[in-house]
Design an enzyme around this catalytic site. Structure first.
Site, PDB file in Angstrom:
ATOM      1  N   MET A  80      10.334  -6.667   4.664  1.00 28.17           N
ATOM      2  CA  MET A  80      10.641  -7.462   5.931  1.00 28.17           C
ATOM      3  C   MET A  80      11.613  -8.319   6.131  1.00 28.17           C
ATOM      4  SD  MET A  80       8.012  -5.907   7.271  1.00 28.17           S
ATOM      5  CE  MET A  80       7.907  -6.528   9.033  1.00 28.17           C
ATOM      6  N   SER A 135       7.513   6.404  10.936  1.00 31.32           N
ATOM      7  CA  SER A 135       8.704   7.023  10.652  1.00 31.32           C
ATOM      8  C   SER A 135       9.525   6.638   9.562  1.00 31.32           C
ATOM      9  CB  SER A 135       9.938   6.904  11.829  1.00 31.32           C
ATOM     10  OG  SER A 135       9.398   7.110  13.362  1.00 31.32           O
ATOM     11  N   ASN A 148      13.687   3.692   4.416  1.00 34.44           N
ATOM     12  CA  ASN A 148      12.751   2.933   5.103  1.00 34.44           C
ATOM     13  C   ASN A 148      11.575   3.499   5.701  1.00 34.44           C
ATOM     14  OD1 ASN A 148      11.871   0.078   5.970  1.00 34.44           O
ATOM     15  ND2 ASN A 148      12.608   0.547   7.824  1.00 34.44           N
ATOM     16  N   SER A 182       0.705  -1.357  -0.113  1.00 39.59           N
ATOM     17  CA  SER A 182      -0.005   0.083  -0.062  1.00 39.59           C
ATOM     18  C   SER A 182       0.851   1.194  -0.075  1.00 39.59           C
ATOM     19  CB  SER A 182      -0.865  -0.046   1.109  1.00 39.59           C
ATOM     20  OG  SER A 182      -0.100   0.211   2.396  1.00 39.59           O
ATOM     21  N   ASN A 183       2.066   1.098   0.599  1.00 41.09           N
ATOM     22  CA  ASN A 183       2.984   2.439   0.471  1.00 41.09           C
ATOM     23  C   ASN A 183       3.436   2.623  -0.838  1.00 41.09           C
ATOM     24  OD1 ASN A 183       3.616   3.901   3.004  1.00 41.09           O
ATOM     25  ND2 ASN A 183       3.628   1.784   3.583  1.00 41.09           N
ATOM     26  N   THR A 217      20.789   2.524   8.244  1.00 47.10           N
ATOM     27  CA  THR A 217      22.136   2.674   8.594  1.00 47.10           C
ATOM     28  C   THR A 217      22.255   1.115   9.181  1.00 47.10           C
ATOM     29  OG1 THR A 217      22.071   3.276  10.701  1.00 47.10           O
ATOM     30  CG2 THR A 217      22.461   5.020   9.192  1.00 47.10           C
ATOM     31  N   LEU A 237      18.594  -6.662   6.975  1.00 48.22           N
ATOM     32  CA  LEU A 237      19.884  -6.665   5.734  1.00 48.22           C
ATOM     33  C   LEU A 237      21.194  -6.545   6.407  1.00 48.22           C
ATOM     34  CD1 LEU A 237      17.967  -3.716   4.042  1.00 48.22           C
ATOM     35  CD2 LEU A 237      18.332  -5.778   3.431  1.00 48.22           C
TER      36      LEU A 237
HETATM   37  C1  GAR Z   1       3.761  -0.699   6.699  1.00 48.25           C
HETATM   38  O1  GAR Z   1       3.061  -0.449   7.943  1.00 48.25           O
HETATM   39  C2  GAR Z   1       5.334  -0.516   7.192  1.00 48.25           C
HETATM   40  O2  GAR Z   1       5.275   0.542   7.873  1.00 48.25           O
HETATM   41  C3  GAR Z   1       5.829  -1.668   7.749  1.00 48.25           C
HETATM   42  O3  GAR Z   1       5.085  -2.995   6.779  1.00 48.25           O
HETATM   43  C4  GAR Z   1       3.868  -2.210   6.395  1.00 48.25           C
HETATM   44  C5  GAR Z   1       3.944  -2.415   4.860  1.00 48.25           C
HETATM   45  O4  GAR Z   1       2.601  -2.074   4.407  1.00 48.25           O
HETATM   46  N1  GAR Z   1       7.084  -1.878   7.748  1.00 48.25           N
HETATM   47  C6  GAR Z   1       7.885  -2.438   8.642  1.00 48.25           C
HETATM   48  O5  GAR Z   1       7.285  -2.982   9.399  1.00 48.25           O
HETATM   49  C7  GAR Z   1       9.328  -2.558   8.399  1.00 48.25           C
HETATM   50  N2  GAR Z   1      10.005  -3.005   9.385  1.00 48.25           N
HETATM   51  P1  GAR Z   1       2.375  -2.271   2.861  1.00 48.25           P
HETATM   52  O6  GAR Z   1       2.990  -3.276   2.092  1.00 48.25           O
HETATM   53  O7  GAR Z   1       0.799  -2.260   2.739  1.00 48.25           O
HETATM   54  O8  GAR Z   1       3.131  -0.829   2.402  1.00 48.25           O
END
Ligand code: GAR
Length: 217
Positions: A89, A135, A106, A12-13, A140, A92
Site C-alpha cells: 500500500m 485486476s 500489481n 492472503s495473495n 507503469t 511508488l
Molecule cells: C487485496 O485486496 C489487494 O487487491 C489490495 O490489498 C489487498 C491485500 O490483501 N491491493 C491494493 O489495494 C493495492 N492498491 P492481502 O494482503 O490479503 O493479499
C-alpha cells in the site's frame, strides 16, 4: 524464476502464490518477502513457508525517494526476475517504477480503469454496480494505470457490505494472481511500451476470469 514479493498486511495473495508454488503449479522461487509494516500476518505466512523476510518501515525515511531507493537496494540484493506487489500500500516513485518496468506486477481490487485508489468495494456498492472484481496489471508510472493482463469478476449482491464484497473479490484475486505469474514465468506475457503481448500477439483487452464459471474465457 527468482521472485520478490512486497506486502503491507494480511498477505492472503502471498499465501495463494505460496500455495500454488507448493502444489507445483508455479515454477518460481520466492527469494524474499518485504513489508513496509512490521508484525503483519503476511510476514508470518512467509516465515511459515521458510521464505526470508524483511521489514523496511517507510516512516523511518525522510522522504518517499529515500525509502524507495533503499527498498530498491534491498530488492536487488535478491536479483529478482519478477517483482510482485501483493497488497503493498505505497505509491511508488517514477524512478522505482522505471527500474522494474516490464517485471513489476500489481493486483488492484477493482475492474480497472474503474476505481483507482482506495475504498474500491464501497465505491462499487455506492455506484450500484452489478459486477466488481480485481485486476492484475503491469505497473507503469501512472497510478493504477498500467496495462491490465487479467481481471477476475464477481457479482455484487444488493445486500453486500464492503467487507462482504471484499471477501468475495479476494477469492478471485487468489485465482488470478498465480495464473498471471505462471504466464509471466513461461514467457507468455510481455510488456512492450505501454502494451501487452500475449504469446507474442498484442492483447487488445484484458483477459477475464469470472468466479461462477471459474475458467478463462
Ligand atoms: C487485496 O485486496 C489487494 O487487491 C489490495 O490489498 C489487498 C491485500 O490483501 N491491493 C491494493 O489495494 C493495492 N492498491 P492481502 O494482503 O490479503 O493479499
Amino acid at each position: 524464476m527468482a521472485v520478490v514479493v512486497l506486502i503491507s498486511g494480511s498477505g492472503s495473495n502471498l499465501q495463494a502464490i505460496i500455495d500454488a508454488t507448493q502444489r507445483g503449479e508455479l515454477n518460481i522461487e520466492i527469494k524474499a518477502v518485504i513489508s513496509n509494516r512490521s508484525g503483519v500476518k503476511g510476514l508470518q505466512r512467509a516465515a511459515d513457508a521458510g521464505i526470508p523476510t524483511e521489514t523496511l518501515d517507510h516512516k523511518r525515511f525522510a522522504s518517499r525517494p529515500a525509502f524507495d531507493h533503499t527498498l530498491q537496494q534491498h530488492i536487488d540484493h535478491y536479483q529478482p526476475t519478477l517483482l510482485i506487489l501483493a497488497g503493498f500500500m505505497r505509491i511508488l516513485t517514477t524512478e522505482f517504477v522505471r527500474h522494474y518496468q516490464g517485471r513489476l506486477l500489481n493486483i488492484h481490487p477493482s475492474l480497472l480503469p474503474k476505481y483507482t485508489g482506495l475504498n474500491t468495494h464501497q465505491r462499487a456498492i455506492e455506484a450500484q454496480d452489478s459486477e466488481h472484481g480485481a485486476s492484475i496489471h503491469f505497473v507503469t508510472e501512472e497510478l493504477d494505470g498500467g496495462p491490465v493482463i487479467l481481471q477476475g469478476k464477481v457479482p455484487v449482491k444488493i445486500t453486500d457490505t464492503p467487507a462482504q464484497l471484499a471477501e468475495r473479490v479476494l477469492q478471485v484475486e487468489h485465482q488470478i494472481y498465480p495464473q498471471v505469474i505462471q504466464w509471466f514465468s513461461k514467457g507468455k506475457i510481455q510488456l512492450v511500451g505501454n502494451h501487452i503481448l500475449f504469446d507474442q500477439k498484442p492483447l487488445q483487452s484484458p483477459l477475464n476470469l469470472t468466479m461462477e464459471e471459474n475458467r478463462e474465457q
